[in-house]
Design a protein around this motif. Structure first.
Motif, PDB file in Angstrom:
ATOM      1  N   TYR A 150     -11.504  48.266 101.193  1.00 39.11           N
ATOM      2  CA  TYR A 150     -12.763  48.489 101.907  1.00 39.11           C
ATOM      3  C   TYR A 150     -13.792  49.148 100.997  1.00 39.11           C
ATOM      4  CZ  TYR A 150     -15.963  50.478 105.395  1.00 39.11           C
ATOM      5  OH  TYR A 150     -17.080  50.828 106.121  1.00 39.11           O
ATOM      6  N   VAL A 151     -15.026  48.641 101.028  1.00 42.81           N
ATOM      7  CA  VAL A 151     -16.127  49.189 100.229  1.00 42.81           C
ATOM      8  C   VAL A 151     -17.102  49.960 101.111  1.00 42.81           C
ATOM      9  CG1 VAL A 151     -18.104  48.606  98.756  1.00 42.81           C
ATOM     10  CG2 VAL A 151     -15.941  47.365  98.488  1.00 42.81           C
TER      11      VAL A 151
ATOM     12  N   LYS B 206     -20.401  40.358 110.350  1.00 46.34           N
ATOM     13  CA  LYS B 206     -20.018  39.551 109.180  1.00 46.34           C
ATOM     14  C   LYS B 206     -19.127  40.349 108.243  1.00 46.34           C
ATOM     15  CE  LYS B 206     -22.987  36.326 107.810  1.00 46.34           C
ATOM     16  NZ  LYS B 206     -24.130  35.752 107.106  1.00 46.34           N
ATOM     17  N   ILE B 207     -18.334  39.624 107.491  1.00 45.90           N
ATOM     18  CA  ILE B 207     -17.455  40.190 106.475  1.00 45.90           C
ATOM     19  C   ILE B 207     -17.939  39.677 105.118  1.00 45.90           C
ATOM     20  CG2 ILE B 207     -15.071  40.307 105.629  1.00 45.90           C
ATOM     21  CD1 ILE B 207     -15.478  41.595 108.415  1.00 45.90           C
ATOM     22  N   ALA B 208     -17.978  40.563 104.110  1.00 46.41           N
ATOM     23  CA  ALA B 208     -18.491  40.163 102.794  1.00 46.41           C
ATOM     24  C   ALA B 208     -17.507  40.522 101.683  1.00 46.41           C
ATOM     25  CB  ALA B 208     -19.838  40.827 102.527  1.00 46.41           C
ATOM     26  N   PHE B 209     -17.560  39.723 100.628  1.00 46.97           N
ATOM     27  CA  PHE B 209     -16.713  39.878  99.448  1.00 46.97           C
ATOM     28  C   PHE B 209     -17.557  40.452  98.311  1.00 46.97           C
ATOM     29  CE2 PHE B 209     -14.894  37.591  95.601  1.00 46.97           C
ATOM     30  CZ  PHE B 209     -13.822  38.458  95.450  1.00 46.97           C
ATOM     31  N   ILE B 210     -17.199  41.641  97.861  1.00 43.66           N
ATOM     32  CA  ILE B 210     -17.906  42.309  96.772  1.00 43.66           C
ATOM     33  C   ILE B 210     -17.137  42.078  95.470  1.00 43.66           C
ATOM     34  CG2 ILE B 210     -18.758  44.510  95.868  1.00 43.66           C
ATOM     35  CD1 ILE B 210     -20.143  43.680  98.484  1.00 43.66           C
ATOM     36  N   GLU B 211     -17.764  41.391  94.550  1.00 45.42           N
ATOM     37  CA  GLU B 211     -17.183  41.135  93.226  1.00 45.42           C
ATOM     38  C   GLU B 211     -18.228  41.525  92.195  1.00 45.42           C
ATOM     39  OE1 GLU B 211     -14.315  40.529  92.109  1.00 45.42           O
ATOM     40  OE2 GLU B 211     -14.384  39.303  90.343  1.00 45.42           O
ATOM     41  N   THR B 212     -17.973  42.610  91.469  1.00 45.63           N
ATOM     42  CA  THR B 212     -18.913  43.056  90.434  1.00 45.63           C
ATOM     43  C   THR B 212     -18.237  43.023  89.073  1.00 45.63           C
ATOM     44  OG1 THR B 212     -18.316  45.388  90.780  1.00 45.63           O
ATOM     45  CG2 THR B 212     -20.225  44.565  92.005  1.00 45.63           C
ATOM     46  N   LYS B 213     -19.057  42.741  88.062  1.00 47.05           N
ATOM     47  CA  LYS B 213     -18.591  42.855  86.676  1.00 47.05           C
ATOM     48  C   LYS B 213     -19.815  42.907  85.763  1.00 47.05           C
ATOM     49  CE  LYS B 213     -17.841  38.008  85.433  1.00 47.05           C
ATOM     50  NZ  LYS B 213     -16.894  36.984  85.073  1.00 47.05           N
ATOM     51  N   ASN B 214     -19.687  43.669  84.714  1.00 46.18           N
ATOM     52  CA  ASN B 214     -20.759  43.818  83.727  1.00 46.18           C
ATOM     53  C   ASN B 214     -22.107  44.174  84.368  1.00 46.18           C
ATOM     54  OD1 ASN B 214     -18.867  43.041  81.733  1.00 46.18           O
ATOM     55  ND2 ASN B 214     -19.322  40.887  82.133  1.00 46.18           N
ATOM     56  N   GLY B 215     -22.082  45.023  85.403  1.00 45.60           N
ATOM     57  CA  GLY B 215     -23.308  45.460  86.044  1.00 45.60           C
ATOM     58  C   GLY B 215     -23.959  44.430  86.935  1.00 45.60           C
TER      59      GLY B 215
ATOM     60  N   THR C 185      -8.880  39.144 112.176  1.00 48.72           N
ATOM     61  CA  THR C 185      -9.054  40.476 111.599  1.00 48.72           C
ATOM     62  C   THR C 185     -10.059  40.376 110.447  1.00 48.72           C
ATOM     63  OG1 THR C 185      -7.331  40.178 109.930  1.00 48.72           O
ATOM     64  CG2 THR C 185      -6.633  41.058 112.092  1.00 48.72           C
ATOM     65  N   ASP C 186     -10.495  41.520 109.953  1.00 49.74           N
ATOM     66  CA  ASP C 186     -11.375  41.530 108.783  1.00 49.74           C
ATOM     67  C   ASP C 186     -10.716  40.801 107.606  1.00 49.74           C
ATOM     68  OD1 ASP C 186     -13.038  43.120 110.342  1.00 49.74           O
ATOM     69  OD2 ASP C 186     -13.153  44.765 108.889  1.00 49.74           O
ATOM     70  N   GLU C 187      -9.447  41.119 107.362  1.00 52.00           N
ATOM     71  CA  GLU C 187      -8.732  40.492 106.236  1.00 52.00           C
ATOM     72  C   GLU C 187      -8.653  38.977 106.384  1.00 52.00           C
ATOM     73  OE1 GLU C 187      -4.914  42.428 106.106  1.00 52.00           O
ATOM     74  OE2 GLU C 187      -5.681  44.054 104.833  1.00 52.00           O
TER      75      GLU C 187
ATOM     76  N   ALA D 268     -11.549  42.551  96.330  1.00 60.42           N
ATOM     77  CA  ALA D 268     -10.151  42.113  96.225  1.00 60.42           C
ATOM     78  C   ALA D 268      -9.989  41.275  94.964  1.00 60.42           C
ATOM     79  CB  ALA D 268      -9.751  41.287  97.446  1.00 60.42           C
ATOM     80  N   GLU D 269      -8.761  41.174  94.529  1.00 56.47           N
ATOM     81  CA  GLU D 269      -8.434  40.247  93.450  1.00 56.47           C
ATOM     82  C   GLU D 269      -8.209  38.872  94.080  1.00 56.47           C
ATOM     83  OE1 GLU D 269      -5.091  41.734  91.215  1.00 56.47           O
ATOM     84  OE2 GLU D 269      -5.951  43.748  91.158  1.00 56.47           O
ATOM     85  N   TYR D 270      -8.287  37.839  93.248  1.00 56.07           N
ATOM     86  CA  TYR D 270      -8.109  36.491  93.774  1.00 56.07           C
ATOM     87  C   TYR D 270      -7.459  35.600  92.727  1.00 56.07           C
ATOM     88  CZ  TYR D 270     -12.456  35.777  91.162  1.00 56.07           C
ATOM     89  OH  TYR D 270     -13.419  35.753  90.178  1.00 56.07           O
ATOM     90  N   ASN D 271      -6.902  34.495  93.208  1.00 56.97           N
ATOM     91  CA  ASN D 271      -6.342  33.452  92.341  1.00 56.97           C
ATOM     92  C   ASN D 271      -7.269  32.248  92.380  1.00 56.97           C
ATOM     93  OD1 ASN D 271      -3.895  34.714  91.511  1.00 56.97           O
ATOM     94  ND2 ASN D 271      -3.014  34.279  93.515  1.00 56.97           N
ATOM     95  N   GLY D 272      -7.468  31.626  91.214  1.00 55.02           N
ATOM     96  CA  GLY D 272      -8.291  30.438  91.145  1.00 55.02           C
ATOM     97  C   GLY D 272      -9.561  30.680  90.356  1.00 55.02           C
TER      98      GLY D 272
END
Length: 132
Positions: A64-65, A6-15, A40-42, A88-92
């Motif tokens: 990559y994390v 599996k591929i996962a999206f890591i988005e953290t902010k304010n802990g 691919t992973d991407e 990654a950064e994202y739009n939307g």
């Protein structure tokens, strides 16, 4: 031994970390999913996050994390899930879509409501100072 890739999206902010809950599930999971044949992973990351969160990943910002392996929740003993994580950064604007019922920001005290592989990711993020 069987391994679920599996591929996962890591988005953290304010802990806190962005997590999702699928329809009919009780646990929260870091968003992402399984790759399609030949992806691919991407490509997997971009497709899964568009499907689940309605946002478009900016390909040039993917970073990559880490890769984490644990027993797969709900599977027989010995079935492992390998989670390759990217930020990654994202739009939307983040909005639950497809099988996702809820988006929630979690922190380290939420270990009891996440999967085994997510616990490893949470511990890693806490260790590097991104999770409170």
């Amino acid at each position: 031994m069987k391994e679920i890739d599996k591929i996962a999206f890591i988005e953290t902010k304010n802990g806190q970390i962005l997590s999702t809950k699928s329809k009919g599930k009780t646990k929260y999971y870091i968003p992402g999913g399984k790759r399609e044949p030949g992806e691919t992973d991407e490509e997997t990351l971009i497709r899964e996050i568009l499907e689940e969160l309605s946002v478009k990943i900016k390909k040039e910002t993917i970073e990559y994390v880490g890769t984490f392996i644990a027993q797969s929740d709900g599977a027989k003993e010995g079935v492992l899930v390998k989670m390759t994580c990217y930020r990654a950064e994202y739009n939307g604007i983040l909005h639950p879509s497809s099988e996702i019922e809820e988006i929630k920001w979690l922190n380290y005290k939420d270990l009891d409501i996440i999967s085994e592989v997510d616990k490893k990711i949470f511990r890693f993020l806490k260790k590097i100072g991104e999770l409170e």
